[in-house]
Design a protein around this motif. Structure first.
Motif, PDB file in Angstrom:
ATOM      1  N   ASP A 159      38.939  30.193  30.114  1.00 60.22           N
ATOM      2  CA  ASP A 159      39.693  30.419  31.353  1.00 60.22           C
ATOM      3  C   ASP A 159      39.198  29.508  32.470  1.00 60.22           C
ATOM      4  N   ILE A 160      37.883  29.336  32.563  1.00 57.98           N
ATOM      5  CA  ILE A 160      37.316  28.441  33.574  1.00 57.98           C
ATOM      6  C   ILE A 160      37.789  27.007  33.333  1.00 57.98           C
ATOM      7  N   PHE A 161      37.806  26.595  32.072  1.00 56.20           N
ATOM      8  CA  PHE A 161      38.290  25.262  31.720  1.00 56.20           C
ATOM      9  C   PHE A 161      39.752  25.086  32.129  1.00 56.20           C
ATOM     10  N   ALA A 162      40.563  26.129  31.900  1.00 53.32           N
ATOM     11  CA  ALA A 162      41.977  26.057  32.275  1.00 53.32           C
ATOM     12  C   ALA A 162      42.141  25.928  33.791  1.00 53.32           C
ATOM     13  N   ILE A 163      41.278  26.608  34.533  1.00 54.38           N
ATOM     14  CA  ILE A 163      41.318  26.504  36.001  1.00 54.38           C
ATOM     15  C   ILE A 163      41.067  25.053  36.429  1.00 54.38           C
ATOM     16  N   LEU A 164      40.052  24.425  35.814  1.00 57.16           N
ATOM     17  CA  LEU A 164      39.724  23.048  36.165  1.00 57.16           C
ATOM     18  C   LEU A 164      40.878  22.106  35.812  1.00 57.16           C
ATOM     19  N   PHE A 165      41.517  22.363  34.679  1.00 60.20           N
ATOM     20  CA  PHE A 165      42.651  21.512  34.306  1.00 60.20           C
ATOM     21  C   PHE A 165      43.813  21.679  35.281  1.00 60.20           C
ATOM     22  N   LEU A 166      44.114  22.925  35.655  1.00 59.93           N
ATOM     23  CA  LEU A 166      45.201  23.156  36.605  1.00 59.93           C
ATOM     24  C   LEU A 166      44.905  22.499  37.955  1.00 59.93           C
ATOM     25  N   ALA A 167      43.609  22.313  38.270  1.00 58.92           N
ATOM     26  CA  ALA A 167      43.253  21.677  39.542  1.00 58.92           C
ATOM     27  C   ALA A 167      43.647  20.206  39.561  1.00 58.92           C
ATOM     28  N   LEU A 181      38.757  13.829  42.604  1.00 56.54           N
ATOM     29  CA  LEU A 181      37.795  14.421  43.533  1.00 56.54           C
ATOM     30  C   LEU A 181      38.508  15.166  44.652  1.00 56.54           C
ATOM     31  N   LEU A 182      39.635  14.606  45.128  1.00 53.69           N
ATOM     32  CA  LEU A 182      40.397  15.272  46.188  1.00 53.69           C
ATOM     33  C   LEU A 182      40.957  16.601  45.695  1.00 53.69           C
ATOM     34  N   SER A 183      41.498  16.601  44.469  1.00 59.21           N
ATOM     35  CA  SER A 183      42.048  17.837  43.903  1.00 59.21           C
ATOM     36  C   SER A 183      40.961  18.891  43.728  1.00 59.21           C
ATOM     37  N   ILE A 184      39.815  18.464  43.163  1.00 60.13           N
ATOM     38  CA  ILE A 184      38.714  19.407  42.965  1.00 60.13           C
ATOM     39  C   ILE A 184      38.184  19.888  44.313  1.00 60.13           C
ATOM     40  N   GLY A 185      38.151  18.977  45.298  1.00 59.01           N
ATOM     41  CA  GLY A 185      37.713  19.365  46.645  1.00 59.01           C
ATOM     42  C   GLY A 185      38.610  20.431  47.253  1.00 59.01           C
ATOM     43  N   ARG A 186      39.921  20.260  47.089  1.00 54.49           N
ATOM     44  CA  ARG A 186      40.860  21.270  47.605  1.00 54.49           C
ATOM     45  C   ARG A 186      40.630  22.618  46.938  1.00 54.49           C
ATOM     46  N   VAL A 187      40.422  22.572  45.619  1.00 55.18           N
ATOM     47  CA  VAL A 187      40.155  23.824  44.893  1.00 55.18           C
ATOM     48  C   VAL A 187      38.856  24.446  45.388  1.00 55.18           C
ATOM     49  N   ALA A 188      37.829  23.609  45.578  1.00 50.65           N
ATOM     50  CA  ALA A 188      36.526  24.114  46.029  1.00 50.65           C
ATOM     51  C   ALA A 188      36.648  24.781  47.403  1.00 50.65           C
ATOM     52  N   VAL A 189      37.402  24.153  48.301  1.00 51.27           N
ATOM     53  CA  VAL A 189      37.602  24.736  49.638  1.00 51.27           C
ATOM     54  C   VAL A 189      38.319  26.070  49.534  1.00 51.27           C
ATOM     55  N   LEU A 190      39.371  26.103  48.720  1.00 49.58           N
ATOM     56  CA  LEU A 190      40.139  27.345  48.576  1.00 49.58           C
ATOM     57  C   LEU A 190      39.290  28.440  47.940  1.00 49.58           C
ATOM     58  N   VAL A 191      38.521  28.085  46.895  1.00 47.86           N
ATOM     59  CA  VAL A 191      37.661  29.068  46.228  1.00 47.86           C
ATOM     60  C   VAL A 191      36.598  29.580  47.182  1.00 47.86           C
ATOM     61  N   ALA A 192      35.953  28.668  47.916  1.00 50.25           N
ATOM     62  CA  ALA A 192      34.894  29.072  48.847  1.00 50.25           C
ATOM     63  C   ALA A 192      35.436  29.995  49.931  1.00 50.25           C
ATOM     64  N   ALA A 193      36.586  29.627  50.503  1.00 51.37           N
ATOM     65  CA  ALA A 193      37.188  30.460  51.553  1.00 51.37           C
ATOM     66  C   ALA A 193      37.567  31.831  51.002  1.00 51.37           C
ATOM     67  N   ALA A 194      38.169  31.838  49.803  1.00 48.10           N
ATOM     68  CA  ALA A 194      38.591  33.109  49.201  1.00 48.10           C
ATOM     69  C   ALA A 194      37.392  34.004  48.902  1.00 48.10           C
ATOM     70  N   LEU A 195      36.313  33.407  48.361  1.00 53.35           N
ATOM     71  CA  LEU A 195      35.122  34.194  48.045  1.00 53.35           C
ATOM     72  C   LEU A 195      34.459  34.749  49.304  1.00 53.35           C
ATOM     73  N   LEU A 196      34.420  33.946  50.363  1.00 57.85           N
ATOM     74  CA  LEU A 196      33.805  34.411  51.619  1.00 57.85           C
ATOM     75  C   LEU A 196      34.595  35.575  52.217  1.00 57.85           C
ATOM     76  N   VAL A 197      35.921  35.431  52.243  1.00 61.76           N
ATOM     77  CA  VAL A 197      36.753  36.511  52.802  1.00 61.76           C
ATOM     78  C   VAL A 197      36.627  37.775  51.954  1.00 61.76           C
ATOM     79  N   SER A 198      36.650  37.602  50.614  1.00 61.55           N
ATOM     80  CA  SER A 198      36.565  38.778  49.739  1.00 61.55           C
ATOM     81  C   SER A 198      35.174  39.408  49.774  1.00 61.55           C
ATOM     82  N   ARG A 199      34.176  38.628  50.171  1.00 61.83           N
ATOM     83  CA  ARG A 199      32.809  39.153  50.225  1.00 61.83           C
ATOM     84  C   ARG A 199      32.510  39.864  51.543  1.00 61.83           C
ATOM     85  N   TYR A 200      32.996  39.312  52.660  1.00 65.18           N
ATOM     86  CA  TYR A 200      32.577  39.829  53.964  1.00 65.18           C
ATOM     87  C   TYR A 200      33.696  40.530  54.758  1.00 65.18           C
TER      88      TYR A 200
END
Length: 576
Positions: A159-167, A181-200
């Motif tokens: 599943d993690i591999f599929a996420i990276l491919f979809l990115a 790198l731009l695509s992965i960066g966008r995913v990283a920003v979205l993941v980080a923001a989502a994790l922070l909001v869901s955490r705090y």
């Protein structure tokens, strides 16, 4: 709008009717949904013709399915995954993709120039079906076995591999390092923001509405669509956003509550997705059928090679290496998601996508059949594998006596056939109360982790399948004085306590045989088969629970718990 409602009505009605047929014929429900979509779609009866309706139904189903897949991805388990799972998943994914590119390019599929049929197929064939595997393993009670845990661990990493491919998938036509790198960066920003909001943020909000189930459900859906729409704005995809939304919620305190409340809604929209997918499948021509069969054959062969080889090289034994390979030998519903994203972006030909869908259907039926009989197939395959030179864990450990392939010498005075939690607890009890007795005990089991752990503790252990009469004969069980069967029938593979008692009694007419009964009605049958004593674990469990009730009524529950904590602290079990 009225046409969309009518189309959804037809989807649900036909999915239900064919779902009933699949249930009674013991076929996968996904197969029924695909056939239902084909029947009512443009290539079938033509009752649903609107491409807009099909697209809306499909996208909604896809968003919900990926949201729920994300909810079920446990990041903590991935972090804790042992090296066996990591190497097995890495070998399977990398090996599968490399072999896939070579195979699909070799049969003439495109790899560039705006057409990426070979790329999508190699990724699709590298993923296995979570829905099918979990369902069958649950029904067989194998989720908590070593092969079951390896299988589930590989699924999570897939599943993690599929996420990276979809990115990077939207940028395949312009695949440069900067674009990736731009695509992965966008995913990283979205993941980080989502994790922070869901955490705090989200835990506080959900805590306030914890007693309002409808708001819990609405909040989860709002989060799903918010992240999905944000992903769309970042030039990713709504489906990708839904997956990230699910992953971000998977670790927060209300994940189980959210999953429970969204499951019914998820099932509804997943049904719609597969029905909509069935609508897009035309009547196959010979070329589509031929390609589908090649895809299915490649998936099975590549999975056996790329899953078995890493596990075997890590000394997991033939059985524990073969079973995960058999379990994983199908195409994932996630693969269909990958294929559909490629179709939407015009990266893959419609004929190739249709062939992949047919291959999914073929393997869904075949793999269900194979998984239900995987123990028989594995038992049959081990002999030929040994004959061609593959060594199992019972080979050449330096302690085998001549003529005894089981290894580590013949069985001793007391033999434990099969090793699970009851046997683990028994050895810990013996170690605590009569450690000298350990020198008189032999354990026979085919779990490689149990085998290695017991050897490292200096215990006498023979690697072998206790359901095989040859294993018992070569192990020298006929000379032992006491044989203990501590594994209940529900967990035995290829045998039952009654069959084992009969085998052992034939080999050893004088031994004391202790068997385990699941049901009270089994007790008399086990005695008739030749058991000397039959344990019924429910009786000892009931006695323990009754003492807990007595302690609670006397106000001594804290003392009883403290006593149990001391006992648990003193134990050194093989299986925790």
């Amino acid at each position: 709008m009225h046409e969309l409602i009518r189309d959804i009505t037809l989807c649900i009605l036909f999915a239900w009717m064919l779902g009933l047929l699949a249930h009674f014929s013991r076929q996968p429900l996904i197969l029924a949904y695909l056939i239902a979509g084909f029947c009512i779609g443009p290539f079938g009866a033509g009752w649903v013709k609107s491409q807009e309706s099909i697209s809306v139904i499909s996208e909604l189903g896809l968003i919900f399915m990926l949201f729920m897949i994300g909810l079920e991805i446990d990041l903590k388990k991935i972090v804790r995954a042992g090296k066996v799972i990591l190497f097995a998943a890495g070998g399977q994914l990398i090996g599968g993709c490399v072999l896939g590119v070579l195979f699909f390019v070799g049969i003439g599929l495109s790899l560039g120039g705006g057409h990426f049929d070979a790329v999508y197929l190699c990724v699709a064939c590298a993923l296995s079906s979570t829905v099918i595997i979990v369902k069958v393993l649950y029904e067989k009670r194998e989720l908590d076995t070593l092969p079951g845990r390896i299988t589930l661990g590989v699924l999570v990493l897939q599943d993690i591999f599929a996420i990276l491919f979809l990115a990077v998938q939207p940028s395949l036509a312009n695949l440069e390092v900067s674009v990736i790198l731009l695509s992965i960066g966008r995913v990283a920003v979205l993941v980080a923001a989502a994790l922070l909001v869901s955490r705090y943020v989200l835990p506080r909000l959900f805590h306030q509405i914890a007693r309002r189930p409808e708001l819990i459900l609405l909040g989860a859906l709002a989060w799903c669509f918010l992240v999905a729409e944000t992903a769309e704005r970042l030039s990713l995809s709504r489906e990708m956003g839904a997956l990230i939304a699910g992953v971000s919620l998977s670790t927060f305190p209300y994940a189980l509550d959210v999953t429970a409340k969204v499951t019914t809604l998820r099932d509804f929209f997943i049904t719609l997705f597969f029905v909509a997918l069935g609508m897009t499948i035309p009547v196959p021509g010979l070329s589509v059928i031929g390609l589908a069969l090649m895809i299915a054959a490649f998936t099975v062969v590549s999975r056996l090679v790329t899953t078995f080889a890493p596990l075997y090289l890590m000394k997991q034994g033939l059985r524990a290496s073969l079973l995960p390979a058999l379990n994983l030998a199908q195409i994932s519903e996630f693969s269909l998601v990958v294929i559909q994203t490629g179709v939407a972006d015009h990266h893959i030909a419609a004929e190739t996508a249709n062939a992949a869908s047919f291959a999914f259907v073929v393997l869904a039926v075949l793999s269900t059949f194979v998984m239900t009989r995987s123990d028989e197939i594995t038992r049959w395959a081990i002999g030929p594998l040994k004959r061609i030179g593959l060594r199992d864990l019972d080979h050449g450990n330096g302690h085998a006596e001549e003529g005894h392939e089981g290894g580590h010498g013949e069985a001793r005075r007391i033999v434990i056939l099969g090793f699970f939690r009851a046997a683990s607890a028994l050895l810990a009890e013996i170690e605590r109360q009569a450690p000298v007795l350990l020198e008189q005990i032999t354990v026979i089991d085919f779990n490689p982790n149990v085998y290695k752990t017991l050897l490292s503790r200096g215990l006498h252990v023979i690697y072998g399948d206790i359901s095989s009469a040859d294993t018992l004969l070569h192990a020298g069980v006929g000379k032992s004085e006491m044989i203990i069967l501590s594994v209940p029938d529900a967990l035995l593979k290829g045998a039952s306590n009654e069959k084992l008692v009969r085998h052992v009694r034939t080999l050893n007419p004088t031994a004391m045989i202790v068997a385990t009964a699941d049901l009270l009605s089994d007790v008399s049958e086990l005695y008739a088969a030749g058991a000397s004593y039959v344990t019924v674990t429910r009786l000892s469990d009931a006695h323990e629970l009754f003492t807990v009730i007595e302690a609670a009524q006397a106000g001594l529950l804290a003392d009883k718990r403290a006593e149990l904590d001391v006992r648990l602290g003193e134990r050194r079990e093989v299986l925790p």
